[in-house]
Design an enzyme around this catalytic site. Structure first.
Site, PDB file in Angstrom:
ATOM      1  N   ILE B  15       0.826  -1.212   0.000  1.00  0.00           N
ATOM      2  CA  ILE B  15       0.000   0.000   0.000  1.00  0.00           C
ATOM      3  C   ILE B  15       0.863   1.267   0.000  1.00  0.00           C
ATOM      4  O   ILE B  15       0.498   2.281  -0.600  1.00  0.00           O
ATOM      5  CB  ILE B  15      -1.000  -0.012   1.184  1.00  0.00           C
ATOM      6  CG1 ILE B  15      -2.141   0.977   0.955  1.00  0.00           C
ATOM      7  CG2 ILE B  15      -0.317   0.284   2.517  1.00  0.00           C
ATOM      8  CD1 ILE B  15      -3.126   0.517  -0.084  1.00  0.00           C
ATOM      9  N   ARG B  38      11.245  -2.185   8.574  1.00  0.00           N
ATOM     10  CA  ARG B  38      11.997  -3.160   9.360  1.00  0.00           C
ATOM     11  C   ARG B  38      12.860  -4.025   8.451  1.00  0.00           C
ATOM     12  O   ARG B  38      13.983  -4.358   8.760  1.00  0.00           O
ATOM     13  CB  ARG B  38      11.000  -4.030  10.112  1.00  0.00           C
ATOM     14  CG  ARG B  38      11.524  -4.785  11.267  1.00  0.00           C
ATOM     15  CD  ARG B  38      10.390  -5.521  11.974  1.00  0.00           C
ATOM     16  NE  ARG B  38       9.601  -6.310  11.012  1.00  0.00           N
ATOM     17  CZ  ARG B  38       8.621  -7.143  11.363  1.00  0.00           C
ATOM     18  NH1 ARG B  38       8.299  -7.289  12.625  1.00  0.00           N
ATOM     19  NH2 ARG B  38       7.953  -7.829  10.448  1.00  0.00           N
ATOM     20  N   LYS B  92      -5.651   2.214   7.143  1.00  0.00           N
ATOM     21  CA  LYS B  92      -6.756   1.410   7.665  1.00  0.00           C
ATOM     22  C   LYS B  92      -6.372  -0.065   7.736  1.00  0.00           C
ATOM     23  O   LYS B  92      -5.593  -0.493   6.896  1.00  0.00           O
ATOM     24  CB  LYS B  92      -8.038   1.585   6.848  1.00  0.00           C
ATOM     25  CG  LYS B  92      -7.921   1.358   5.354  1.00  0.00           C
ATOM     26  CD  LYS B  92      -7.814   0.029   4.699  1.00  0.00           C
ATOM     27  CE  LYS B  92      -8.424  -1.209   5.175  1.00  0.00           C
ATOM     28  NZ  LYS B  92      -8.149  -2.350   4.224  1.00  0.00           N
ATOM     29  N   ASP B 170     -10.404  -7.349   6.215  1.00  0.00           N
ATOM     30  CA  ASP B 170      -9.416  -6.324   5.831  1.00  0.00           C
ATOM     31  C   ASP B 170      -9.896  -5.563   4.597  1.00  0.00           C
ATOM     32  O   ASP B 170      -9.959  -4.325   4.626  1.00  0.00           O
ATOM     33  CB  ASP B 170      -8.024  -6.921   5.614  1.00  0.00           C
ATOM     34  CG  ASP B 170      -7.034  -5.835   5.230  1.00  0.00           C
ATOM     35  OD1 ASP B 170      -6.667  -5.027   6.110  1.00  0.00           O
ATOM     36  OD2 ASP B 170      -6.665  -5.740   4.048  1.00  0.00           O
TER      37      ASP B 170
END
Lengths: 316, 316
Positions: B15, B38, B92, B170
């Site tokens: 995203i 990360r 989101k 999701d």
């Protein structure tokens, strides 16, 4: 002297008989004007109705209702009551979902009547003192243990095992209602394991790890198969002493020793409801609502973030 | 002319690459000053860091961060950013639980910085017109269909199947984020069936029955195994016509025929993020937060009130 609040009790199950009706009978602020139950039978001289619609049709003057049905059917009854302009007390948990309680809050605001999400354990004798002791202290760790024998405390309550009945969280939410009112910082769920009996739709045990905003761990240990001694305890370690609130909020001790005297003789848990009804009367007189979904939010979050484990069937 | 907002993007997954970085690059209101991941690697000339702590240690001047990591780790990063006095945009869903978002809201208030729960589907081209058409109309029925092929849209996203990853909710929560912004009345869950693959911790399909306050039914049909045509549609029947919002909010038609023109050429879903970043900039300039958990609340309620069904294992 203001006139007593004319109240009807809806849902004549265990909690209504054990707590609501006695607390109302002893209060000078309420007059019981009717009882309502889908399946119950009339007892004594109080007018009885099989539904809220029948109560409305009777034309009896009502100011407020206490809704003590299983949570799954509370919303529709509450919505009907609010539309009558009646004040509403919701037994805990206030509904089967959070959003329905938020919708009721909006309906109460529009009608300018009182909605009260009644978390009875917050009125247990030692809760206020526990909150006062914790205020300003820095928590380093907490444990909330709610372990009871469902066969003793919830006989025949099939609704507790249905979707929206919350299973072991039905008692456990009492511990959460205390924790959310006394802990110094908001808490949230970081992991959760829920044990569902193979034949039922709600957890029989829950192990939930929470944290507060500073990172202090809060462990929830909820179990419905506890035999022998029953546990309803909250332990809180702080940088300046340890607190143990036990027996569901009835007894408090701190590391310096027992804190004050909490006279619970002859009250036991019954003592919660007189305080709860005093609060409801005060809210009605003041024309305000008290709607707190934070204990339900933690339960919902524990479901949302759960690892679900299937365990052996449970039969009462 | 005010100075651009110096922003860092944290979490360089699908995203961030598909939406956030292009939207920031095109905006005159933001300057990208760093990226953080990360496991990712530096691309191009923008300073790159493996953690928010490393970004802080670098001393680079930052005004705001966009957190695009999986939801399970958003809270801690957001809390760290708020403690720096940085404004925070949360992709989101804004977290893995509701209570953690509430805790962040309080932290943002204390720090007097902006927290923005960004529901990108609300910025789809036809959503505003749909809300305007529905305003004041009486809804009699609605259906929210979100059926997509998880293998196409979520390759390698293991977090979606972990606790707190929400599974089929999701994408489904995008439909709920639109519904909660355009439907005339609040909605809540009355029953829910969630299908969990035997090897995973999140639902692959959900059938959820909701209602609004007037009792109008709203059915949710969410599925992650949709082959062939994909569906992201909201149909709303009212007493004065029917609305269909399709392609995730990109296209609108009403019973009188297509409503206006929604020029989506070359924008497709990419068009959502420029509007989302304009809103974030406006919130930061105005010094206010926008924190809405209502779509998450419905998902949590669907879990809370679920009948859980185990279905066959899923392997990507």
């Amino acid at each position: 002297m203001t006139a007593p609040i004319r109240i009807a009790v809806i849902g004549l199950g265990k909690i209504a008989h054990d707590q609501h009706l006695p607390a109302i009978a002893r209060s000078h602020q309420f007059d019981l004007v009717a009882t309502v139950d889908r399946a119950g039978v009339s007892e004594g001289p109080t007018p009885f109705f099989p539904s809220i619609e029948a109560l409305i049709a009777s034309g009896i003057a009502v100011d407020a209702v206490a809704i003590c049905t299983p949570p799954q059917v509370r919303h529709d009854i509450a919505q009907t009551a609010l539309e009558q302009g009646w004040h509403v007390l919701l037994e805990k948990p206030p509904g089967a979902t959070i959003a329905e309680v938020v919708a009721l809050r909006e309906a109460a605001q529009e009608r300018k009547v009182t909605l009260f999400t009644a978390w009875h354990s917050r009125f247990a004798p030692a809760v206020e003192a526990a909150g006062a002791w914790l205020k300003g202290r820095e928590m380093t760790r907490a444990k909330i243990t709610w372990r009871e024998d469902v066969r003793i405390w919830h006989p025949g309550q099939d609704w507790i095992w249905a979707p929206g009945g919350f299973g072991v969280f039905d008692p456990g939410i009492n511990g959460l209602s205390i924790a959310t009112s006394i802990l110094p910082s908001p808490m949230f769920v970081v992991s959760s394991q829920l044990s569902f009996p193979a034949n039922l739709c709600a957890p029989i045990a829950a192990q939930v790890s929470c944290r507060d905003r500073s990172g202090a761990p809060i462990e929830l240990d909820f179990d419905f198969l506890q035999e022998g001694p029953q546990h309803w305890d909250i332990e809180v370690e702080t940088t300046s002493g340890t607190l143990v609130l036990s027996k569901g909020g009835a007894e408090l001790s701190v590391s310096e020793g027992a804190l004050g005297e909490h006279d619970t003789r002859g009250e036991d848990l019954v003592g919660e409801y007189p305080g709860l009804y005093r609060r409801f009367a005060a809210l009605v007189r003041a024309g305000v609502s008290e709607v707190d979904v934070s204990p339900m939010r933690l339960v919902a979050d524990a479901f949302l973030r759960a690892r679900i484990v299937q365990v052996e069937e449970f039969h009462e």
